[in-house]
Design a protein around this motif. Structure first.
Motif, PDB file in Angstrom:
ATOM      1  N   TYR A  18       0.132  -1.598  -0.018  1.00  0.00           N
ATOM      2  CA  TYR A  18      -0.510   0.051   0.096  1.00  0.00           C
ATOM      3  C   TYR A  18       0.837   1.077   0.182  1.00  0.00           C
ATOM      4  CZ  TYR A  18      -4.366  -2.255   0.195  1.00  0.00           C
ATOM      5  OH  TYR A  18      -5.293  -2.849   0.006  1.00  0.00           O
ATOM      6  N   LEU A  24      -1.157   4.419  -0.994  1.00  0.00           N
ATOM      7  CA  LEU A  24      -1.458   5.137  -0.021  1.00  0.00           C
ATOM      8  C   LEU A  24      -0.156   5.745   1.226  1.00  0.00           C
ATOM      9  CD1 LEU A  24      -3.896   5.839   1.607  1.00  0.00           C
ATOM     10  CD2 LEU A  24      -3.911   3.179   2.551  1.00  0.00           C
ATOM     11  N   ASP A  25      -1.840   7.271   1.106  1.00  0.00           N
ATOM     12  CA  ASP A  25      -0.540   8.259   1.960  1.00  0.00           C
ATOM     13  C   ASP A  25      -0.417   7.377   3.274  1.00  0.00           C
ATOM     14  OD1 ASP A  25       0.061  11.174   2.818  1.00  0.00           O
ATOM     15  OD2 ASP A  25      -1.369  10.328   4.220  1.00  0.00           O
ATOM     16  N   LEU A  28      -2.762   7.960   5.737  1.00  0.00           N
ATOM     17  CA  LEU A  28      -3.619   7.366   6.002  1.00  0.00           C
ATOM     18  C   LEU A  28      -3.200   5.585   6.201  1.00  0.00           C
ATOM     19  CD1 LEU A  28      -5.241   8.242   2.736  1.00  0.00           C
ATOM     20  CD2 LEU A  28      -6.036   9.239   6.206  1.00  0.00           C
ATOM     21  N   GLU A  88      -9.247   7.262  -5.610  1.00  0.00           N
ATOM     22  CA  GLU A  88      -8.913   8.636  -4.888  1.00  0.00           C
ATOM     23  C   GLU A  88      -8.115   7.900  -3.578  1.00  0.00           C
ATOM     24  OE1 GLU A  88      -8.964  10.971  -5.920  1.00  0.00           O
ATOM     25  OE2 GLU A  88      -9.962  10.856  -7.256  1.00  0.00           O
ATOM     26  N   GLN A  89      -7.468   8.232  -2.474  1.00  0.00           N
ATOM     27  CA  GLN A  89      -6.563   8.276  -1.434  1.00  0.00           C
ATOM     28  C   GLN A  89      -8.251   7.629  -0.103  1.00  0.00           C
ATOM     29  OE1 GLN A  89      -3.176   8.730  -0.283  1.00  0.00           O
ATOM     30  NE2 GLN A  89      -3.168   8.305  -2.479  1.00  0.00           N
ATOM     31  N   TRP A  90      -8.752   8.588  -0.033  1.00  0.00           N
ATOM     32  CA  TRP A  90      -9.749   8.418   0.955  1.00  0.00           C
ATOM     33  C   TRP A  90     -10.394   6.771   0.471  1.00  0.00           C
ATOM     34  CZ3 TRP A  90     -10.257   9.314   6.191  1.00  0.00           C
ATOM     35  CH2 TRP A  90      -9.034  10.193   5.752  1.00  0.00           C
ATOM     36  N   ILE A  92      -8.973   3.864  -1.192  1.00  0.00           N
ATOM     37  CA  ILE A  92      -8.363   2.907  -0.620  1.00  0.00           C
ATOM     38  C   ILE A  92      -8.268   3.071   0.189  1.00  0.00           C
ATOM     39  CG2 ILE A  92      -5.629   2.167  -1.198  1.00  0.00           C
ATOM     40  CD1 ILE A  92      -5.639   4.525  -3.389  1.00  0.00           C
ATOM     41  N   PHE A  93      -7.920   4.139   1.480  1.00  0.00           N
ATOM     42  CA  PHE A  93      -8.094   4.409   2.374  1.00  0.00           C
ATOM     43  C   PHE A  93      -8.909   3.104   2.875  1.00  0.00           C
ATOM     44  CE2 PHE A  93     -10.215   5.297   6.734  1.00  0.00           C
ATOM     45  CZ  PHE A  93      -8.905   4.655   8.084  1.00  0.00           C
TER      46      PHE A  93
END
Length: 475
Positions: A18, A24-25, A28, A88-90, A92-93
């Motif tokens: 990840y 992914l950040d 996060l 988007e990042q969220w 993937i989260f």
């Protein structure tokens, strides 16, 4: 064995996948992994207490929950490694959080009852040592196949990537492999122990069916258990520190192998199995070592060597006292350190498993009820919280130092790589010092355990008597 396959795949690949492949950040990523593992830790005592009460369940108090775990785990772990493109990042989260919870909590319905069952298959000390050895040997044999299969069948050179673990294409099939292998071993474990546990549950004292407890009630039981049996609290903290340390090693190995030691495709899988090889040797040596030095000394000595060699494999290269990176010599150097670390860890973990069963007996003697499930769940609270803390720290640290994503290995800034190496070493040394001190405080003498087993035998003999001839309770 299924738990170890899941844990190895999760610890070795999820953080790296990840962070460096999906992108992914880090903050996060750390948050998602921490939520998953802490939620899992909260669920474990509920699962243990529920299992202790399920005498009238169709497959018995252990196997009913174990059977229910197979499908959720398999679906969850497969989907963790199958992230759709374009999210988007969220998103993937949310994907990691949802399917990660399904996989981790799902397999807890297997692991907690299965671990409790290990303390019920036999009450004799020598046989328990054999059970602990066989459990750990089976675990090591199972996870030995994961890195070999990963780099022989899935993460192979090609696709324009300097390191095959940076290629996103193999991860979905790898997830299916982990799901299938884990589910198959769960079914084998169910079938293999069913006959013995049916006999045990017929002879053992039953627990009256009660309504499921709330989380507050479970927390109160934990506090009460620590007050009644102080070794339960020590077990919880040791378990936390054990998996904290193992998670530091496992979750950051691919980062270090890729960017710090810069191992080639042949040495990376060898590094991942090095500790297993050492641990397998230790399984045969541990009973004799325990007999020679005692349970507590065996645990402390194993831990001391384990922490020294794990830290040394990073500290010596940091100070220029090892072969240079990206050479076969550094691969052999780190491999040797990891084998020695695995040997030391194996000499610790066998007596630790035996102590866990003994503490379950101690708490049962103190409370008058079978407590292996509850004690096993308390241990897994420590394990899950320890792993969750590492995930939170590691993901957050990658985000704080802005560790680059998508750069070729030879373009990765060395100040970022060295910062990660120092972070790894610091966590190892702090956790190791705390754990060695805590293990030294366990009250697990052979004389004490002999008294506990005698007391339990007396209680079981009383319970086996007809109601009309049982002694009246003390006023």
């Amino acid at each position: 064995m299924p738990e170890l396959i899941k844990s190895f795949a999760w610890d070795a690949f999820v953080l790296f996948f990840y962070a460096q492949v999906v992108g992914l950040d880090g903050l996060l990523l750390g948050l998602a992994l921490a939520i998953i593992l802490v939620f899992d830790a909260v669920a474990d005592p509920y699962i243990g207490a529920l299992s202790d009460r399920m005498d009238r369940a169709p497959l018995g108090r252990r196997h009913t929950l174990m059977a229910a775990a197979v499908v959720p785990f398999a679906v969850g772990i497969a989907m963790v490694f199958r992230v759709p493109g374009g999210l988007e990042q969220w998103q993937i989260f949310a994907w990691l959080l949802g399917f990660g919870l399904l996989a981790r909590v799902g397999i807890s319905f297997w692991t907690v009852p299965a671990y409790a069952m290990g303390g019920e298959l036999t009450r004799e000390s020598g046989e328990r040592n054999i059970v602990a050895v066989m459990r750990n040997l089976g675990n090591q044999l199972a996870i030995l196949t994961v890195p070999w299969a990963a780099f022989a069948w899935f993460f192979v050179p090609g696709g324009g990537f300097s390191k095959p673990q940076l290629n996103p294409a193999p991860y979905p099939d790898f997830g299916l492999f982990i799901a299938g292998a884990g589910a198959a071993l769960m079914v084998v474990g169910l079938i293999g122990t069913r006959a013995r546990m049916r006999t045990v549950e017929q002879l053992d004292r039953s627990i009256a069916s009660e309504a499921p407890e709330t989380l507050l009630q479970l927390f109160r039981r934990l506090v009460a258990a620590i007050r009644i049996t102080p070794n339960v609290g020590r077990l919880l903290l040791v378990a936390l520190l054990v998996l904290f340390t193992n998670s530091v090693v496992n979750q950051l190995t691919l980062h270090l192998a890729t960017y710090f030691w810069q191992l080639d495709g042949s040495w990376t899988p060898r590094l991942l199995i090095a500790g297993v090889l050492g641990s397998m040797v230790a399984m045969f040596l541990a009973p004799a070592w325990m007999k020679l030095v005692g349970t507590r000394a065996a645990m402390i000595s194993g831990l001391a060597v384990f922490f020294v060699v794990q830290a040394g494999a990073v500290l010596l290269p940091l100070f220029g006292l090892s072969p240079p990176p990206a050479t076969a010599a550094i691969g052999a150097f780190v491999f040797a350190f990891r084998v020695l670390g695995g040997l030391a860890y194996g000499l610790y973990v066998v007596p630790f498993n035996t102590v866990t069963y003994d503490i379950g007996d101690e708490h049962e003697a103190n409370t008058g009820k079978p407590q292996q499930g509850l004690v096993a769940s308390f241990m897994f609270i420590g394990l899950q919280v320890g792993s969750g803390l590492v995930a939170l720290f590691a993901g957050s640290f990658l985000g704080i130092i802005d560790f680059p994503v998508g750069l070729p290995v030879d373009q990765m800034p060395q100040d970022k790589v060295r910062a990660l190496a120092w972070f790894f070493t610091g966590l190892i040394l702090v956790a190791g010092t705390a754990m060695a001190w805590l293990v030294g405080r366990f009250d697990v003498s052979a004389e004490k355990q002999a008294r506990i087993r005698a007391n339990l035998a007396r209680l079981r003999a009383i319970d086996a008597q007809p109601e009309e001839v049982k002694p009246a309770p003390a006023p």
